[in-house]
Scaffold this motif. Structure first.
Motif, PDB file in Angstrom:
ATOM      1  N   MET A 122       3.060   0.409   3.303  1.00 36.61           N
ATOM      2  CA  MET A 122       2.801  -0.710   4.214  1.00 36.61           C
ATOM      3  C   MET A 122       2.696  -1.983   3.380  1.00 36.61           C
ATOM      4  O   MET A 122       1.958  -2.028   2.386  1.00 36.61           O
ATOM      5  N   LYS A 123       3.431  -3.000   3.770  1.00 34.39           N
ATOM      6  CA  LYS A 123       3.451  -4.274   3.066  1.00 34.39           C
ATOM      7  C   LYS A 123       2.355  -5.184   3.634  1.00 34.39           C
ATOM      8  O   LYS A 123       2.318  -5.427   4.844  1.00 34.39           O
ATOM      9  N   THR A 124       1.478  -5.668   2.759  1.00 34.00           N
ATOM     10  CA  THR A 124       0.323  -6.454   3.196  1.00 34.00           C
ATOM     11  C   THR A 124       0.235  -7.755   2.401  1.00 34.00           C
ATOM     12  O   THR A 124       0.983  -7.966   1.435  1.00 34.00           O
ATOM     13  N   ARG A 125      -0.697  -8.580   2.811  1.00 28.80           N
ATOM     14  CA  ARG A 125      -1.010  -9.766   2.017  1.00 28.80           C
ATOM     15  C   ARG A 125      -1.683  -9.335   0.721  1.00 28.80           C
ATOM     16  O   ARG A 125      -2.328  -8.294   0.649  1.00 28.80           O
ATOM     17  N   LYS A 144      -4.874  -5.984   0.217  1.00 25.90           N
ATOM     18  CA  LYS A 144      -4.298  -4.673  -0.063  1.00 25.90           C
ATOM     19  C   LYS A 144      -5.355  -3.568  -0.059  1.00 25.90           C
ATOM     20  O   LYS A 144      -5.189  -2.525   0.576  1.00 25.90           O
ATOM     21  N   ASP A 145      -6.459  -3.775  -0.766  1.00 25.96           N
ATOM     22  CA  ASP A 145      -7.476  -2.728  -0.889  1.00 25.96           C
ATOM     23  C   ASP A 145      -8.123  -2.412   0.463  1.00 25.96           C
ATOM     24  O   ASP A 145      -8.349  -1.245   0.797  1.00 25.96           O
ATOM     25  N   ASP A 146      -8.421  -3.443   1.246  1.00 27.25           N
ATOM     26  CA  ASP A 146      -9.045  -3.209   2.551  1.00 27.25           C
ATOM     27  C   ASP A 146      -8.112  -2.436   3.486  1.00 27.25           C
ATOM     28  O   ASP A 146      -8.532  -1.500   4.175  1.00 27.25           O
ATOM     29  N   VAL A 147      -6.843  -2.837   3.509  1.00 26.18           N
ATOM     30  CA  VAL A 147      -5.882  -2.150   4.363  1.00 26.18           C
ATOM     31  C   VAL A 147      -5.678  -0.714   3.886  1.00 26.18           C
ATOM     32  O   VAL A 147      -5.554   0.216   4.700  1.00 26.18           O
ATOM     33  N   ALA A 148      -5.663  -0.501   2.572  1.00 31.23           N
ATOM     34  CA  ALA A 148      -5.465   0.858   2.047  1.00 31.23           C
ATOM     35  C   ALA A 148      -6.614   1.772   2.445  1.00 31.23           C
ATOM     36  O   ALA A 148      -6.391   2.932   2.833  1.00 31.23           O
ATOM     37  N   ARG A 149      -7.847   1.282   2.386  1.00 30.66           N
ATOM     38  CA  ARG A 149      -8.989   2.118   2.772  1.00 30.66           C
ATOM     39  C   ARG A 149      -8.931   2.485   4.254  1.00 30.66           C
ATOM     40  O   ARG A 149      -9.148   3.632   4.648  1.00 30.66           O
ATOM     41  N   VAL A 169       0.853  -1.179   0.000  1.00 36.90           N
ATOM     42  CA  VAL A 169       0.000   0.000   0.000  1.00 36.90           C
ATOM     43  C   VAL A 169       0.892   1.232   0.000  1.00 36.90           C
ATOM     44  O   VAL A 169       1.752   1.385   0.866  1.00 36.90           O
ATOM     45  N   ILE A 170       0.715   2.102  -0.978  1.00 35.09           N
ATOM     46  CA  ILE A 170       1.517   3.314  -1.112  1.00 35.09           C
ATOM     47  C   ILE A 170       0.577   4.510  -1.079  1.00 35.09           C
ATOM     48  O   ILE A 170      -0.330   4.610  -1.910  1.00 35.09           O
ATOM     49  N   ILE A 171       0.786   5.391  -0.131  1.00 33.10           N
ATOM     50  CA  ILE A 171      -0.045   6.587   0.021  1.00 33.10           C
ATOM     51  C   ILE A 171       0.852   7.814  -0.037  1.00 33.10           C
ATOM     52  O   ILE A 171       1.821   7.921   0.724  1.00 33.10           O
ATOM     53  N   ASP A 172       0.541   8.703  -0.953  1.00 36.36           N
ATOM     54  CA  ASP A 172       1.233   9.990  -1.048  1.00 36.36           C
ATOM     55  C   ASP A 172       0.374  11.051  -0.381  1.00 36.36           C
ATOM     56  O   ASP A 172      -0.736  11.346  -0.841  1.00 36.36           O
ATOM     57  N   THR A 202      -3.251  -9.527  11.086  1.00 32.76           N
ATOM     58  CA  THR A 202      -3.069 -10.741  10.289  1.00 32.76           C
ATOM     59  C   THR A 202      -2.929 -10.432   8.808  1.00 32.76           C
ATOM     60  O   THR A 202      -2.503 -11.296   8.032  1.00 32.76           O
ATOM     61  N   ARG A 203      -3.283  -9.222   8.399  1.00 29.41           N
ATOM     62  CA  ARG A 203      -3.202  -8.856   6.980  1.00 29.41           C
ATOM     63  C   ARG A 203      -1.958  -8.039   6.655  1.00 29.41           C
ATOM     64  O   ARG A 203      -1.690  -7.792   5.493  1.00 29.41           O
ATOM     65  N   VAL A 204      -1.238  -7.629   7.674  1.00 26.23           N
ATOM     66  CA  VAL A 204      -0.028  -6.839   7.485  1.00 26.23           C
ATOM     67  C   VAL A 204       1.177  -7.752   7.675  1.00 26.23           C
ATOM     68  O   VAL A 204       1.264  -8.498   8.651  1.00 26.23           O
ATOM     69  N   ILE A 205       2.108  -7.692   6.732  1.00 30.90           N
ATOM     70  CA  ILE A 205       3.255  -8.595   6.759  1.00 30.90           C
ATOM     71  C   ILE A 205       4.446  -7.973   7.484  1.00 30.90           C
ATOM     72  O   ILE A 205       5.078  -8.619   8.322  1.00 30.90           O
ATOM     73  N   GLU A 206       4.762  -6.725   7.176  1.00 26.57           N
ATOM     74  CA  GLU A 206       5.920  -6.072   7.764  1.00 26.57           C
ATOM     75  C   GLU A 206       5.520  -4.746   8.399  1.00 26.57           C
ATOM     76  O   GLU A 206       4.402  -4.259   8.198  1.00 26.57           O
ATOM     77  N   LYS A 207       6.444  -4.168   9.133  1.00 22.08           N
ATOM     78  CA  LYS A 207       6.186  -2.887   9.775  1.00 22.08           C
ATOM     79  C   LYS A 207       6.055  -1.786   8.723  1.00 22.08           C
ATOM     80  O   LYS A 207       6.756  -1.803   7.705  1.00 22.08           O
ATOM     81  N   PRO A 208       5.183  -0.820   8.954  1.00 15.52           N
ATOM     82  CA  PRO A 208       5.043   0.282   7.979  1.00 15.52           C
ATOM     83  C   PRO A 208       6.284   1.149   7.958  1.00 15.52           C
ATOM     84  O   PRO A 208       7.076   1.193   8.916  1.00 15.52           O
ATOM     85  N   GLU A 209       6.451   1.862   6.864  1.00 14.11           N
ATOM     86  CA  GLU A 209       7.614   2.723   6.688  1.00 14.11           C
ATOM     87  C   GLU A 209       7.170   4.070   6.116  1.00 14.11           C
ATOM     88  O   GLU A 209       6.210   4.139   5.357  1.00 14.11           O
ATOM     89  N   VAL A 210       7.900   5.095   6.510  1.00 15.31           N
ATOM     90  CA  VAL A 210       7.729   6.424   5.909  1.00 15.31           C
ATOM     91  C   VAL A 210       8.964   6.666   5.053  1.00 15.31           C
ATOM     92  O   VAL A 210      10.074   6.769   5.564  1.00 15.31           O
ATOM     93  N   TRP A 211       8.749   6.735   3.750  1.00 14.05           N
ATOM     94  CA  TRP A 211       9.874   6.882   2.834  1.00 14.05           C
ATOM     95  C   TRP A 211      10.357   8.325   2.733  1.00 14.05           C
ATOM     96  O   TRP A 211      11.350   8.588   2.071  1.00 14.05           O
ATOM     97  N   GLY A 212       9.662   9.235   3.348  1.00  5.37           N
ATOM     98  CA  GLY A 212      10.146  10.601   3.403  1.00  5.37           C
ATOM     99  C   GLY A 212       9.502  11.514   2.375  1.00  5.37           C
ATOM    100  O   GLY A 212       8.440  11.225   1.817  1.00  5.37           O
ATOM    101  N   LEU A 213      10.159  12.625   2.139  1.00  2.00           N
ATOM    102  CA  LEU A 213       9.638  13.673   1.263  1.00  2.00           C
ATOM    103  C   LEU A 213       9.867  13.273  -0.195  1.00  2.00           C
ATOM    104  O   LEU A 213      11.002  13.111  -0.636  1.00  2.00           O
ATOM    105  N   GLU A 214       8.766  13.108  -0.932  1.00  3.31           N
ATOM    106  CA  GLU A 214       8.852  12.660  -2.317  1.00  3.31           C
ATOM    107  C   GLU A 214       8.967  13.817  -3.296  1.00  3.31           C
ATOM    108  O   GLU A 214       9.644  13.713  -4.305  1.00  3.31           O
ATOM    109  N   SER A 215       8.271  14.910  -3.035  1.00  5.26           N
ATOM    110  CA  SER A 215       8.333  16.044  -3.962  1.00  5.26           C
ATOM    111  C   SER A 215       8.039  17.328  -3.198  1.00  5.26           C
ATOM    112  O   SER A 215       7.373  17.319  -2.163  1.00  5.26           O
TER     113      SER A 215
END
Length: 357
Positions: A269-272, A276-281, A210-213, A244-257
């Motif tokens: 956030m890395k998910t099963r 993906k869609d449920d976790v993203a919402r 899941v990638i959120i900007d 149970t739907r999240v595989i790894e710890k979430p990360e903040v990749w920082g300032l993109e633009s």
């Protein structure tokens, strides 16, 4: 003058015996054809029952091992169990299709040999001639069948997978040796020939991301916003309903633009794959509440999919591995000639004197 006697008419008994013999032969042929057809149906039913039993047993074993009752709940179990179930059902449908075609061909050959025993020899020559003529036209069919067999054997798709075939995107409902049925989000059922599939994007294997900007005002405190995003995503990952739907710890990749209107910060956030869609919402909703709690206004909140060069570079996260630069030799690294021991150094050559004017 000799007159030939008239031919004697056949006796009525002999004539009736011939008719009865023909009728008996026809009746036996009809009974034999009916027996072949009935045997083909019985054999097909038995083989389908065996295939169905084997598939159900494998699926039930995977469910019992994962301690679940519903196939959809297998997403909480190891990913291998999900692939076993999907691949088993796909192979089951393929085997049933092959059984039907094989039994029909065998039944037709047996009926032809029964009704015309001497026709198989000429049928062989005729089929060879027809095969040579139709060989060019049947290339697409052969291509579809061979590609379908490799797709199933290599476990590229399975029934229930969410795939992108280029021609259609959706859930795989049925896979045969020639055609794959894909149902898109609008409910349209697409029939995709296996020979026309050049690439397959399977979104149900392994994991998803899941990638959120998040765009924040330019005067916002970046550190405070990043800390709030990471805390919100971590809270979601530790929630009993979602962990149970999240595989790894979430990360903040920082300032993109950076632009004159907003600063874009990326949260991942890395998910099963199936979640993906449920976790993203849920994550977007919690991020919205967290930003409101900070008193910031959101210019935009997007969920994107990386592709191309950017997607290839971000496979491993915010800091992808980079190759070491090729060393360039400097002037000090170049080899310097030195005379051997006992060897005199060459005398310096004086520049020629300029003649006096």
């Amino acid at each position: 003058m000799n007159i030939a006697p008239f031919a004697a008419a056949p006796a009525p008994s002999t004539w009736w015996e011939g008719i009865v013999g023909v009728l008996v032969q026809i009746g036996w042929n009809i009974l034999s054809v009916a027996g072949i057809i009935l045997g083909a149906f019985i054999l097909s039913w038995i083989l389908k029952l065996v295939i169905r039993r084997v598939v159900n047993r494998i699926v039930s074993g995977a469910k019992n091992k994962a301690n679940v009752d519903d196939t959809q709940a297998l997403e909480r179990s190891p990913l291998a169990a999900v692939r076993v179930v999907q691949r088993t059902r796909t192979l089951g449908s393929i085997l049933q299709n092959i059984v039907n075609v094989t039994i029909v061909i065998i039944a037709l050959v047996m009926i032809a040999s029964l009704l015309a025993p001497n026709a198989l020899g000429s049928l062989t020559l005729l089929s060879a001639a027809i095969g040579a003529g139709l060989g060019f036209g049947a290339q697409n069919i052969v291509k579809d069948v061979l590609n379908g067999m490799f797709i199933v054997a290599e476990d590229q798709v399975g029934i229930g997978d969410v795939v992108d075939l280029g021609l259609a995107t959706g859930i795989v409902e049925y896979v045969s040796v020639r055609v794959t049925h894909v149902r898109d989000v609008n409910g349209t059922l697409w029939y995709v020939r296996n020979g026309e599939v050049l690439r397959i994007g399977n979104m149900s294997q392994g994991w998803s991301r899941v990638i959120i900007d998040l765009a924040v005002p330019v005067d916002a405190d970046i550190g405070e916003v990043e800390a709030a995003l990471l805390a919100t995503a971590t809270e979601l990952a530790n929630d009993a309903k979602w962990r149970t739907r999240v595989i790894e710890k979430p990360e903040v990749w920082g300032l993109e633009s950076v632009s004159g209107d907003a600063l874009v910060i990326r949260l991942v956030m890395k998910t099963r794959a199936n979640a993906k869609d449920d976790v993203a919402r849920e994550l977007r909703m919690r991020v919205k509440h967290a930003i409101d709690h900070l008193g910031l206004s959101l210019p935009q909140l997007n969920s994107i999919t990386l592709s191309g060069l950017e997607g290839a570079q971000r496979v491993r996260g915010a800091n992808p591995p980079k190759t070491k630069p090729t060393p360039v030799p400097t002037a000090t690294d170049r080899p310097v000639w030195k005379p051997k021991k006992g060897e005199a150094k060459p005398a310096a050559v004086a520049p020629p004197e300029e003649p006096a004017p």
